[in-house]
Design a protein around this motif. Structure first.
Motif, PDB file in Angstrom:
ATOM      1  N   PHE A 161       0.833   8.139   2.281  1.00 45.37           N
ATOM      2  CA  PHE A 161       1.870   7.060   1.957  1.00 45.37           C
ATOM      3  C   PHE A 161       3.152   7.733   1.423  1.00 45.37           C
ATOM      4  O   PHE A 161       4.239   7.182   1.524  1.00 45.37           O
ATOM      5  CB  PHE A 161       1.369   6.357   0.839  1.00 45.37           C
ATOM      6  CG  PHE A 161       0.065   5.338   1.365  1.00 45.37           C
ATOM      7  CD1 PHE A 161       0.644   4.439   2.226  1.00 45.37           C
ATOM      8  CD2 PHE A 161      -1.218   5.516   0.722  1.00 45.37           C
ATOM      9  CE1 PHE A 161      -0.418   3.647   2.831  1.00 45.37           C
ATOM     10  CE2 PHE A 161      -2.368   4.823   1.313  1.00 45.37           C
ATOM     11  CZ  PHE A 161      -1.847   3.793   2.348  1.00 45.37           C
TER      12      PHE A 161
ATOM     13  N   GLY B 194       3.239   6.239  -5.343  1.00 43.44           N
ATOM     14  CA  GLY B 194       3.257   6.572  -6.782  1.00 43.44           C
ATOM     15  C   GLY B 194       2.541   8.003  -7.300  1.00 43.44           C
ATOM     16  O   GLY B 194       2.972   8.395  -8.150  1.00 43.44           O
TER      17      GLY B 194
ATOM     18  N   ILE C 158       2.196   1.743  -3.664  1.00 44.44           N
ATOM     19  CA  ILE C 158       1.183   2.200  -4.486  1.00 44.44           C
ATOM     20  C   ILE C 158       0.756   3.556  -4.287  1.00 44.44           C
ATOM     21  O   ILE C 158       0.688   4.545  -5.088  1.00 44.44           O
ATOM     22  CB  ILE C 158      -0.384   1.343  -4.469  1.00 44.44           C
ATOM     23  CG1 ILE C 158       0.056  -0.120  -4.896  1.00 44.44           C
ATOM     24  CG2 ILE C 158      -1.348   1.844  -5.311  1.00 44.44           C
ATOM     25  CD1 ILE C 158      -0.988  -1.119  -4.448  1.00 44.44           C
ATOM     26  N   GLY C 159       0.468   3.935  -3.043  1.00 40.75           N
ATOM     27  CA  GLY C 159       0.025   5.278  -2.397  1.00 40.75           C
ATOM     28  C   GLY C 159       0.919   6.330  -2.821  1.00 40.75           C
ATOM     29  O   GLY C 159       0.616   7.286  -3.399  1.00 40.75           O
TER      30      GLY C 159
ATOM     31  N   ALA D   2       2.446   0.561 -10.108  1.00 39.82           N
ATOM     32  CA  ALA D   2       1.936   1.820  -9.420  1.00 39.82           C
ATOM     33  C   ALA D   2       2.900   3.059  -8.981  1.00 39.82           C
ATOM     34  O   ALA D   2       2.578   4.149  -8.866  1.00 39.82           O
ATOM     35  CB  ALA D   2       0.931   1.332  -8.202  1.00 39.82           C
ATOM     36  N   GLU D   3       3.785   2.487  -8.314  1.00 32.76           N
ATOM     37  CA  GLU D   3       4.773   3.384  -7.590  1.00 32.76           C
ATOM     38  C   GLU D   3       5.469   4.118  -8.436  1.00 32.76           C
ATOM     39  O   GLU D   3       5.727   5.348  -8.702  1.00 32.76           O
ATOM     40  CB  GLU D   3       5.763   2.569  -6.798  1.00 32.76           C
ATOM     41  CG  GLU D   3       6.746   3.599  -5.982  1.00 32.76           C
ATOM     42  CD  GLU D   3       7.911   2.833  -5.149  1.00 32.76           C
ATOM     43  OE1 GLU D   3       7.983   1.596  -5.638  1.00 32.76           O
ATOM     44  OE2 GLU D   3       8.193   3.345  -4.217  1.00 32.76           O
TER      45      GLU D   3
ATOM     46  N   LYS E 247       0.880  -1.107  -0.023  1.00 31.96           N
ATOM     47  CA  LYS E 247       0.146   0.022   0.074  1.00 31.96           C
ATOM     48  C   LYS E 247       1.003   1.225   0.199  1.00 31.96           C
ATOM     49  O   LYS E 247       0.481   2.396  -0.689  1.00 31.96           O
ATOM     50  CB  LYS E 247      -0.856  -0.020   1.270  1.00 31.96           C
ATOM     51  CG  LYS E 247      -2.178  -0.807   0.864  1.00 31.96           C
ATOM     52  CD  LYS E 247      -3.017  -1.035   2.138  1.00 31.96           C
ATOM     53  CE  LYS E 247      -3.632  -0.083   2.756  1.00 31.96           C
ATOM     54  NZ  LYS E 247      -4.613  -0.176   3.995  1.00 31.96           N
ATOM     55  N   ILE E 248       1.906   1.300   0.805  1.00 32.97           N
ATOM     56  CA  ILE E 248       2.814   2.259   0.747  1.00 32.97           C
ATOM     57  C   ILE E 248       3.353   2.494  -0.600  1.00 32.97           C
ATOM     58  O   ILE E 248       3.408   3.641  -1.215  1.00 32.97           O
ATOM     59  CB  ILE E 248       4.032   1.902   1.749  1.00 32.97           C
ATOM     60  CG1 ILE E 248       3.595   2.152   3.181  1.00 32.97           C
ATOM     61  CG2 ILE E 248       5.042   3.389   1.580  1.00 32.97           C
ATOM     62  CD1 ILE E 248       4.717   1.906   4.423  1.00 32.97           C
TER      63      ILE E 248
ATOM     64  N   GLU F 238      -4.934   9.685  -0.628  1.00 30.74           N
ATOM     65  CA  GLU F 238      -3.972   9.327   0.687  1.00 30.74           C
ATOM     66  C   GLU F 238      -2.566   9.363   0.046  1.00 30.74           C
ATOM     67  O   GLU F 238      -1.789   8.775   0.778  1.00 30.74           O
ATOM     68  CB  GLU F 238      -4.388   7.846   1.329  1.00 30.74           C
ATOM     69  CG  GLU F 238      -5.825   7.802   1.746  1.00 30.74           C
ATOM     70  CD  GLU F 238      -6.052   6.316   2.395  1.00 30.74           C
ATOM     71  OE1 GLU F 238      -4.935   5.643   2.620  1.00 30.74           O
ATOM     72  OE2 GLU F 238      -7.360   6.080   2.544  1.00 30.74           O
ATOM     73  N   TYR F 239      -2.422  10.090  -0.955  1.00 29.68           N
ATOM     74  CA  TYR F 239      -0.906  10.247  -1.341  1.00 29.68           C
ATOM     75  C   TYR F 239      -0.081  10.714  -0.314  1.00 29.68           C
ATOM     76  O   TYR F 239       0.978  10.046  -0.130  1.00 29.68           O
ATOM     77  CB  TYR F 239      -1.089  10.890  -2.584  1.00 29.68           C
ATOM     78  CG  TYR F 239       0.301  11.545  -3.301  1.00 29.68           C
ATOM     79  CD1 TYR F 239       1.027  10.524  -3.835  1.00 29.68           C
ATOM     80  CD2 TYR F 239       0.797  12.683  -2.929  1.00 29.68           C
ATOM     81  CE1 TYR F 239       2.321  10.610  -4.364  1.00 29.68           C
ATOM     82  CE2 TYR F 239       2.083  13.181  -3.374  1.00 29.68           C
ATOM     83  CZ  TYR F 239       2.710  12.097  -3.906  1.00 29.68           C
ATOM     84  OH  TYR F 239       4.144  12.499  -4.376  1.00 29.68           O
TER      85      TYR F 239
ATOM     86  N   LEU G 286      -5.873   5.506  -3.037  1.00 28.76           N
ATOM     87  CA  LEU G 286      -4.620   5.249  -2.481  1.00 28.76           C
ATOM     88  C   LEU G 286      -3.665   6.502  -3.007  1.00 28.76           C
ATOM     89  O   LEU G 286      -2.850   6.813  -2.189  1.00 28.76           O
ATOM     90  CB  LEU G 286      -3.941   3.786  -2.913  1.00 28.76           C
ATOM     91  CG  LEU G 286      -4.522   2.701  -2.091  1.00 28.76           C
ATOM     92  CD1 LEU G 286      -4.103   1.326  -2.789  1.00 28.76           C
ATOM     93  CD2 LEU G 286      -4.230   2.736  -0.551  1.00 28.76           C
ATOM     94  N   GLN G 287      -3.737   6.435  -4.352  1.00 25.39           N
ATOM     95  CA  GLN G 287      -2.751   7.516  -4.826  1.00 25.39           C
ATOM     96  C   GLN G 287      -3.110   9.108  -5.020  1.00 25.39           C
ATOM     97  O   GLN G 287      -2.090   9.630  -5.253  1.00 25.39           O
ATOM     98  CB  GLN G 287      -2.355   7.084  -6.323  1.00 25.39           C
ATOM     99  CG  GLN G 287      -2.070   5.279  -6.344  1.00 25.39           C
ATOM    100  CD  GLN G 287      -1.444   4.898  -7.703  1.00 25.39           C
ATOM    101  OE1 GLN G 287      -2.269   4.871  -8.724  1.00 25.39           O
ATOM    102  NE2 GLN G 287      -0.372   4.680  -7.724  1.00 25.39           N
TER     103      GLN G 287
ATOM    104  N   LEU H 246       5.366   8.089   4.483  1.00 23.52           N
ATOM    105  CA  LEU H 246       5.788   7.125   4.834  1.00 23.52           C
ATOM    106  C   LEU H 246       6.783   6.521   3.969  1.00 23.52           C
ATOM    107  O   LEU H 246       8.043   5.789   4.357  1.00 23.52           O
ATOM    108  CB  LEU H 246       4.740   5.860   4.973  1.00 23.52           C
ATOM    109  CG  LEU H 246       3.654   6.102   6.274  1.00 23.52           C
ATOM    110  CD1 LEU H 246       2.646   4.895   5.675  1.00 23.52           C
ATOM    111  CD2 LEU H 246       4.279   5.815   7.171  1.00 23.52           C
ATOM    112  N   SER H 247       6.818   6.804   2.528  1.00 25.85           N
ATOM    113  CA  SER H 247       7.835   6.123   1.706  1.00 25.85           C
ATOM    114  C   SER H 247       8.960   7.252   1.401  1.00 25.85           C
ATOM    115  O   SER H 247      10.299   6.582   1.230  1.00 25.85           O
ATOM    116  CB  SER H 247       6.986   5.832   0.340  1.00 25.85           C
ATOM    117  OG  SER H 247       7.811   5.503  -0.763  1.00 25.85           O
TER     118      SER H 247
END
Lengths: 376, 617
Positions: free
Chosen positions: B50, A246, A243-244, A277-278, A240-241, B46-47, B42-43, B53-54
């Motif tokens: 995440f 991206g 994908i999100g 997705a990323e 999820k990290i 909630e981008y 998600l993208q 986080l990333s």
């Protein structure tokens, strides 16, 4: 019976005049497949840490799979129908053999070691099940009688259970659905379909009971991934990290930190969608999904143009199953479905599934190019 | 009817299926929308979450392995502890080129090809995101050497770890056991999640039996890492819960005395507290250093241990099969009294040999010219074989067998150490079942003096003697006394398994047999008189000598003239004080010759140590 013989006479007469020198290929489908495979290789290069030997191995697999595609597309669908019972029977015996002598890999018995190469009989069943059910149901007028419907269901359930026992839940679900799709396409009444779905829903508690611990764990983790950050939940959290993060446009090819820094497990196999997705963002995955829809759409078109019920059912099942593949994998990677271990078709690294997939498209091409030149 | 159904309406069928195809296409379209919405959530929505986080925080989740519980003896002396060491570990998934990395590491750490091969094998057994130990117990030089070259090795790191250490070395090798690297077989019996980050697991002894208590509960931490994956700071963590400490019944002083007294002999010693079943000392010799196994024993070193003719890895106390010899006689005597076949006044004449009615074969007494008239007291205290030939013959093997059964001969004692052996208490049925042969009366005679098919382990012998000492109360031997959770002061006692009273008809019979065993130690002609000298209480005991090879009818047994390996095993059992026992011991000295000469003196030393009596000069 009389109509079957008539069919066969027709095909022989038309086949002689038409197919003597032609290679049976559907260009549109071929282009769609090649572009999907191309995208796959590009992503794989990134996901696999820019390892070119990984790419070469994947290319060899693709080449093998294309041979299977070409061989099958040049076999007349009627010949496949003739062999359906034999192929299915052989596949069933191999499945039993796997359970008895199978080779264990990662805690599941899926492989049969034939000395010179290792073989997964469940892959054969992915095509054998829809082939047999289509053959069987199309022997009589559609929609099938209730008795024939039950026999067809048995043909689906037996191999599915054998595969679930290996244990390989993902493949088992795919094979069951490929057969059920044939049944669905055969035109059974909506009342039966709804009844069947209700029955399945009420069987869920039973399924829960027979599932392996790790499968239950995966379902539970899906509902609450944070509960198990070291185990099954780790995949979903990291996915999820990836994908999100991206976003809409992605971080760019080879730029995804989740994948490049190896936070994402199984990133070149089951979770490769998260890498796409990323690195390519919402737009990238949108384009990819549209490509899948186009390939499957061409398959559905071929099914609608098929000239026998058998060919229509088989072509329809292969195309829809392909979509099921895509949606199960994407659903799993995005956290909508449990992690059942289904690769992203044509893109994920490895697996004998590549050969089976392209073989399936070979059947589609065969059905389309062996049509008799007369208007229905 | 059939022909009507055979007709296929091609147009109708094709329309039917095509409708379904269209339906499927619509569903596919809907699923596409669902997935796109999910991806958009998600993208797009909630981008931020995440992305942070990333990108800004590269979060890694790592396990925090628990600290393994410590093991203490009854005096609070540490038998197993954890000491900090540095080890070099790699995570295969994060290493770019495994082969070249391993080759380079082999140069830096001076590893040979075998070691590298071993690492590769372990890499193949594990999942690629689990850490693999390259080398344990790095020296400071090795740490320094690696640190200088660290930038060449992504996915490899020096990790500070607590490693199991056994400060007493070989003294408790068999009893406490040791931990070793988790292998494939171990993986199947553990909860893999709880062992994330843990590299060792109990392999033998107490370490294995109480694995669940000792291991603890894994914790985890979310950490921020840099581009190379090295930890920058911790974001959130759930600390691990250390394993429970274990407190054993074992007494290190007694254990040491026992091991010293056994000297260079092979053999086993088990001392029990008969009232609790607690194992006070348990020695099996030869032994080995369990610390070698913790960090992975070298193939060469292991081969030496494995192939040694003395079998040091073999736990003789729990798995060694020995004929009990004369130490079985008190039990057979009790069987005679209980069944009413003899009483304490019954006498048998011993001319130095015994023959079955109508047969010539002479079964010899150890005393060549005989004991003369023998009653029960004399038979046990002077260990007259003829008396027991006659008694065994009258009782018959099946009555002997079922009586010995009550004392646990031929059964596992249930001690809290894995892989205990069952021994063998023969019966006619057993011989028929396993060998398909009839039972011969002569075999009953030699069974009656503890020879023949009889096989027992030292722990069985000690347990049976404890049961006798306690006048029929049978308690499973137990090594661990209590456990303690970390941070708590009170101990939780570990329950003993079985306490049961044997069904005896006459309680005086216990005293009759025990009196005869006291006579062994304190009688004028007792076979172990030297044990009881100047003791403040009465001791009961029985010597035994188990033949390793048979002597022909008219040959003399001459200890000096035969090879050491063929010499008799010396046995001795004892308990003290005889009227209210607090201490039971069973001793087997392999090839030690006579029981009174080599085994009994060991018991004297141990009794003195246990009761705090000044040792002999």
């Amino acid at each position: 019976m009389s109509s079957l013989i008539a069919d066969r006479r027709h095909s022989q007469r038309w086949g002689l005049t038409q197919a003597s020198s032609k290679i049976h290929i559907d260009i549109i489908l071929l282009l769609g497949l090649i572009s999907l495979l191309g995208v796959g290789l590009m992503v794989l290069y990134s996901a696999g840490g820019q390892d070119s030997s990984l790419l070469i191995r994947q290319l060899i697999r693709i080449a093998t799979a294309f041979i299977a595609l070409l061989v099958l597309s040049n076999i007349h669908p009627d010949r496949m129908r003739d062999a359906a019972y034999w192929i299915y029977g052989a596949g069933l015996m191999l499945l039993v053999a796997v359970l008895v002598f199978g080779h264990e890999g990662k805690g599941a018995q899926r492989w049969l070691d034939l000395g010179f190469f290792r073989f997964q009989p469940s892959e054969l069943m992915k095509l054998a099940v829809p082939l047999l059910v289509a053959t069987y149901l199309a022997e009589r007028p559609l929609p099938p009688s209730f008795g024939r419907l039950l026999v067809g269901l048995v043909m689906i359930v037996v191999p599915s259970l054998l595969i679930a026992k290996q244990p390989d839940l993902g493949t088992s679900i795919l094979i069951a659905s490929s057969g059920l799709i044939v049944v669905f396409l055969s035109g059974i009444s909506w009342r039966l379909i709804i009844g069947f779905i209700t029955l399945c829903a009420s069987a869920l508690p039973v399924l829960w009971y027979v599932m392996h611990d790790y499968q239950r764990q995966r379902v539970l983790t899906l509902l609450n991934p944070e509960s198990d950050p070291l185990g099954a939940g780790y995949h979903i959290i990291q996915s999820k990290i990836a994908i999100g993060s991206g976003g809409i446009f992605g971080r760019g090819w080879l730029e995804g930190t989740q994948s490049q820094l190896a936070f994402l497990p199984e990133r070149s196999t089951d979770f490769i969608f998260a890498v796409i997705a990323e690195e390519f963002g919402l737009i990238g995955v949108g384009v990819l999904l549209v490509m899948y829809l186009l390939v499957a759409g061409r398959g559905l078109y071929i099914a609608s143009q098929a000239q026998s019920s058998f060919a229509r059912l088989l072509a329809g099942s292969i195309s829809i199953t392909f979509l099921v593949y895509v949606f199960v994998n994407v659903g799993m990677v995005t956290g909508l479905l449990p992690v059942v271990g289904v690769p992203l078709p044509l893109v994920s690294y490895g697996g004998t599934s590549m050969v089976t997939l392209l073989a399936g498209f070979g059947i589609l091409m065969s059905i389309h190019t062996h049509r008799r030149m007369m208007s229905p | 009817m059939a022909t009507r159904f055979e007709l296929k309406d091609h147009f109708r069928e094709s329309r039917l299926t095509n409708d379904r195809l269209i339906f499927a296409a619509i569903i596919a379209g809907l699923l596409f929308v669902v997935v796109m919405v999910r991806l958009a959530v998600l993208q797009v929505f909630e981008y931020e979450h995440f992305d942070s986080l990333s990108n800004r925080n590269r979060v890694d989740i790592g396990p925090l392995p628990p600290q393994r519980g410590l093991i203490y003896d009854r005096n609070g002396v540490i038998l197993a502890e954890n000491i900090p060491t540095f080890s070099l570990e790699l995570i295969p998934e994060k290493v770019l080129d495994l082969d070249s990395t391993l080759n380079d590491l082999a140069v830096i750490l001076a590893m040979n090809a075998d070691e590298v091969l071993d690492i590769k094998q372990r890499i193949n057994q594990q999942r690629s995101f689990n850490q693999i130990i390259v080398k344990q117990r790095l020296t400071e030089q090795e740490v320094a050497k690696f640190s200088v070259n660290r930038h060449h090795f992504t996915g490899v790191d020096v990790v500070g770890r607590l490693i199991r250490h056994y400060p007493q070395g070989a003294l408790f090798a068999h009893t406490v056991g040791y931990v070793g690297r988790i292998n494939k077989r171990d993986q199947q019996r553990i909860d893999e999640r709880n062992y994330k980050g843990t590299l060792h697991i109990g392999k033998t002894g107490v370490e294995k039996f109480y694995e669940d208590l000792l291991h603890g509960q894994v914790g985890y931490q979310e950490v921020e890492t840099n581009v190379q994956g090295r930890i920058i700071r911790e974001l959130h963590s759930v600390p691990p819960v250390s394993g429970n400490d274990l407190y054993l019944h074992l007494d290190i002083n007694l254990q040491r005395i026992a091991a010293e007294a056994l000297g260079t002999y092979n053999g086993a010693i088990v001392a029990l507290d008969p009232k609790s079943g607690g194992v006070l000392a348990m020695v099996s010799k030869p032994d080995f250093d369990p610390n070698d196994f913790v960090s992975g024993i070298s193939i060469k070193k292991y081969a030496v241990l494995r192939d040694s003719i003395d079998r040091p890895l073999f736990d003789r106390a729990l798995r060694g099969h020995y004929p009990p010899g004369s130490t079985l006689k008190p039990f057979v005597a009790l069987a005679g009294l209980e069944s009413g076949v003899v009483n304490e006044y019954s006498k048998t004449f011993c001319p130095g040999w015994y023959s079955l009615p109508g047969k010539d074969h002479r079964y010899r007494c150890w005393k060549k010219h005989g004991h003369g008239k023998v009653d029960l007291l004399k038979a046990v205290s002077q260990s007259c074989d003829v008396y027991f030939y006659d008694l065994a013959h009258t009782l018959g093997i099946d009555r002997i067998h079922s009586f010995l059964d009550l004392f646990g001969f031929g059964h596992r004692t249930g001690i809290d150490i894995p892989s205990e052996s069952r021994g063998l208490s023969p019966s006619a049925q057993w011989k028929h079942d396993t060998r398909n042969q009839a039972w011969y009366p002569g075999e009953t005679l030699i069974s009656g003096i503890g020879q023949g098919f009889n096989q027992m382990t030292p722990i069985q012998l000690a347990h049976a003697t404890a049961t006798l000492a306690m006048r029929g109360v049978s308690i499973s031997p137990q090594v661990a006394r209590a456990s303690r959770k970390t941070g708590q002061s009170e101990l939780q006692l570990i329950a003993t398994e079985t306490i049961e009273a044997l069904p005896m008809q006459k309680s005086q019979n216990w005293e009759k047999v025990i009196n005869s065993m006291v006579e062994v130690i304190h009688g004028k002609r007792g076979t172990a008189r030297h044990v009881g000298k100047d003791m403040p209480f009465e001791i009961a005991g029985k010597t035994g000598t188990a033949q390793v090879f048979g002597i022909k009818q008219d040959e003399e047994y001459d200890a000096d003239s035969i090879a050491k390996k063929l010499r008799d095993h010396a046995l001795f059992v004892a308990f003290a004080p005889a009227d209210d026992p607090e201490f039971v011991v069973a001793i087997v000295v392999e090839n030690g010759g006579g029981g009174s000469k080599t085994a009994a003196p060991i018991a004297r030393k141990m009794i003195k140590q246990f009761f705090g009596i000044t040792p002999d000069e």
